[in-house]
Design a protein around this motif. Sequence first.
Motif, short mmCIF file in Angstrom:
data_model
loop_
_atom_site.label_atom_id
_atom_site.label_comp_id
_atom_site.label_asym_id
_atom_site.label_seq_id
_atom_site.Cartn_x
_atom_site.Cartn_y
_atom_site.Cartn_z
N SER A 162 5.98 24.16 -6.83
CA SER A 162 6.98 24.00 -7.87
C SER A 162 7.24 22.60 -7.97
O SER A 162 7.46 21.83 -8.90
N LEU A 163 7.59 21.87 -6.74
CA LEU A 163 7.70 20.68 -6.74
C LEU A 163 6.61 19.43 -7.40
O LEU A 163 6.97 18.38 -7.86
N HIS A 164 5.49 20.06 -7.46
CA HIS A 164 4.22 19.08 -8.06
C HIS A 164 3.89 19.33 -9.37
O HIS A 164 3.53 18.79 -10.06
N MET B 5 3.17 10.22 -5.17
CA MET B 5 3.81 11.35 -4.02
C MET B 5 5.27 11.69 -4.46
O MET B 5 6.07 11.95 -3.72
N SER B 6 5.31 12.00 -5.91
CA SER B 6 6.72 12.10 -6.44
C SER B 6 7.45 13.26 -5.74
O SER B 6 8.76 13.39 -5.44
N ALA B 7 6.79 14.17 -5.61
CA ALA B 7 7.20 15.65 -4.82
C ALA B 7 8.13 15.31 -3.50
O ALA B 7 9.14 15.82 -3.17
N LEU B 8 7.06 14.63 -2.69
CA LEU B 8 7.81 14.19 -1.33
C LEU B 8 8.91 13.19 -1.48
O LEU B 8 9.97 13.48 -0.66
N ILE B 9 8.69 12.50 -2.17
CA ILE B 9 10.11 11.27 -2.75
C ILE B 9 11.27 12.17 -3.21
O ILE B 9 12.20 11.82 -2.66
N SER B 10 10.85 13.21 -3.95
CA SER B 10 11.89 13.97 -4.54
C SER B 10 12.88 14.98 -3.32
O SER B 10 14.04 15.04 -3.31
N THR C 17 -11.49 6.81 0.88
CA THR C 17 -9.97 7.12 0.62
C THR C 17 -9.96 8.49 0.02
O THR C 17 -10.89 9.23 -0.24
N VAL C 18 -8.83 9.14 0.36
CA VAL C 18 -8.56 10.53 -0.30
C VAL C 18 -7.25 10.62 -1.39
O VAL C 18 -6.50 9.55 -1.50
N PRO C 19 -7.50 11.45 -2.22
CA PRO C 19 -6.50 11.49 -3.37
C PRO C 19 -5.24 11.56 -2.97
O PRO C 19 -4.57 12.29 -2.24
N THR C 20 -4.15 10.76 -3.30
CA THR C 20 -2.91 10.46 -2.77
C THR C 20 -2.24 11.90 -3.08
O THR C 20 -1.29 12.49 -2.61
N PHE C 21 -2.37 12.14 -4.51
CA PHE C 21 -1.50 13.35 -4.95
C PHE C 21 -1.82 14.63 -4.11
O PHE C 21 -0.90 15.43 -3.88
N VAL C 22 -3.26 14.98 -3.75
CA VAL C 22 -3.37 16.18 -2.98
C VAL C 22 -2.51 15.99 -1.61
O VAL C 22 -2.13 16.76 -0.93
N GLU D 122 0.86 -1.27 -0.03
CA GLU D 122 -0.09 -0.06 0.27
C GLU D 122 1.00 1.32 0.12
O GLU D 122 0.44 2.27 -0.64
N ILE D 123 1.98 1.52 0.78
CA ILE D 123 2.79 2.39 0.86
C ILE D 123 3.51 2.67 -0.58
O ILE D 123 3.72 3.64 -0.96
N GLU D 124 3.92 1.52 -1.09
CA GLU D 124 4.78 1.70 -2.26
C GLU D 124 3.88 2.17 -3.45
O GLU D 124 4.26 2.87 -4.26
N ILE D 125 2.53 1.77 -3.42
CA ILE D 125 1.52 2.44 -4.40
C ILE D 125 1.44 3.91 -4.12
O ILE D 125 1.33 4.58 -5.14
#
Length: 549
Positions: A487-489, A120-125, A442-447, A112-115
Amino acid sequence: MIDAGISKIRNLMYLLGQDIFVSKRPTIVSLQIQFANAEDKQEFSKFPTKAGRRSLSRSISQSSTDSYSSAASYTDSSDDETSPRDKTQVNSHGSSEFCVKNIKQAEFGRREIEIAEQDMSALISLRKRAQGEKPLAGAKVVGCTHITAQTAVLIETLVALGAQCRWTACNIYSTQNEVAAALAETGVSVFAWKGESEDDFWWCIDRCVNAAGWQANMILDDGGDLTHWVYKKYPSVFKKVRGIVEESVTGVHRLYQLSKAGKLCVPAMNVNDSVTKQKFDNLYCCRESILDGLKRTTDIMFGGKQVVVCGYGEVGKGCCAALKALGAIVCITEIDPICALQACMDGFRVVKLSEVIRQMDVVITCTGNKNVVSREQLDRMKNGCIVCNMGHSNTEIDVASLRSPELTWERVRSQVDHIIWPDGKRVILLAEGRLLNLSCSTVPTFVLSITATTQALALIELFNAPEGRYKQDVYLLPKKMDEYVSSLHLPNFDAHLTELSDEQAKYMGLHKNGPFKPNYYRWVSRRFMFMLKSVFQTEDMLETCMSVE
């Protein structure tokens, strides 16, 4: 021909899953089929019988309720009745410093976390950019938020940046058990499970704070319960905290109360009122998740339904936009004339709840206040009215008044209760008045990536700020930080920003790299600000004036 006829009848019976009736007679007709050979009879018997079909139907229905989401977190039915507080569990590293539903769910929670990480690429960045510097080395963060796959990405980012973390849930229904198990497996001390009692809730908070040989120096809160507990029960710990990050209306309100009373002895960052939280999480997240939560719990069709939304802040705006788009007839209640005027300009009627309560099919609260829907109003609702809350706190609907001898509570499915009045009227209460989207869907992951990145940067800022930069008060996130998070997103949308020329930057009085808006930008119009600037002469004087409550 006979074989073809048998095949058609057999398939029809299987697909319909019903007994066959003769239209002129109400009694069941026994269908006698003559088989051409033994093979046909054997093939026919392979299809499920009536009892078998019903058993299969129940099985499918049951598995649909175990969807891999926070709406119905995966659970092992064998230990559902045992409280996690009564079990001793150990992760693969030999640690037992956690309390979750079932540590064996860790592998599923990891998936689930990996999905979630994929969106959440900005946070990973941010994690990749800063983990070499370890800006949170030495930080001991105690957190109280919703424990979902998205929050787990934030927690693991904080750990990668050098922090030690202990975590608990801010809502008794929103925890994804498998995610909590995955965090515990990695060594994060997590104390949370879906379906906690009120006593469990406070016990988990206390276990997070009261740890032998470990003392928190940073707080990340959602709702203010953790901050309140530390302030009341562990004042010596509270005084040594270097900073608090709060992301909800309710929690921020509590912080301002402490500050006004002169009792806030540490700096706090108000993430809730940051642009990235208000304009993205509160608005866009709720615009999508309100429908998800209502559909999963009630299967309601929105077209033509009478809906009242209490509060037209960013959460209310998001809810109303979604409901209106699906054909619901939406009206608003508001205390703020500015928000009320916005609602009118957006095409919504502004009413008093008492004026329309008898006609409403759905009542939704999003104010952050208490007793927005009273017992008297609940008594006047029509049969079948759906009542739910999209604010953080469970105080908006007077649920306590419904726990009285004359009313009957009937649990019809997970997070759905029918409250039955003596005359047979039923009101449908969702999540016992707690936050609908994270309790029931659930809520949208990107937001959530936007909010989580903001929270991480706020923690880094407070933890590394030189002495004297922040006093014992509540602060808004610097506008430059909001712009950095945004800007990260942008790369997710292949968006390309236009750059100001030197001449344009000079003409607008801006730096080419921002910030591009003054701190007061979102509160009043440009024309009004121009008038104020002419009175106050300088922006510094104006901002000082506007920062005073």
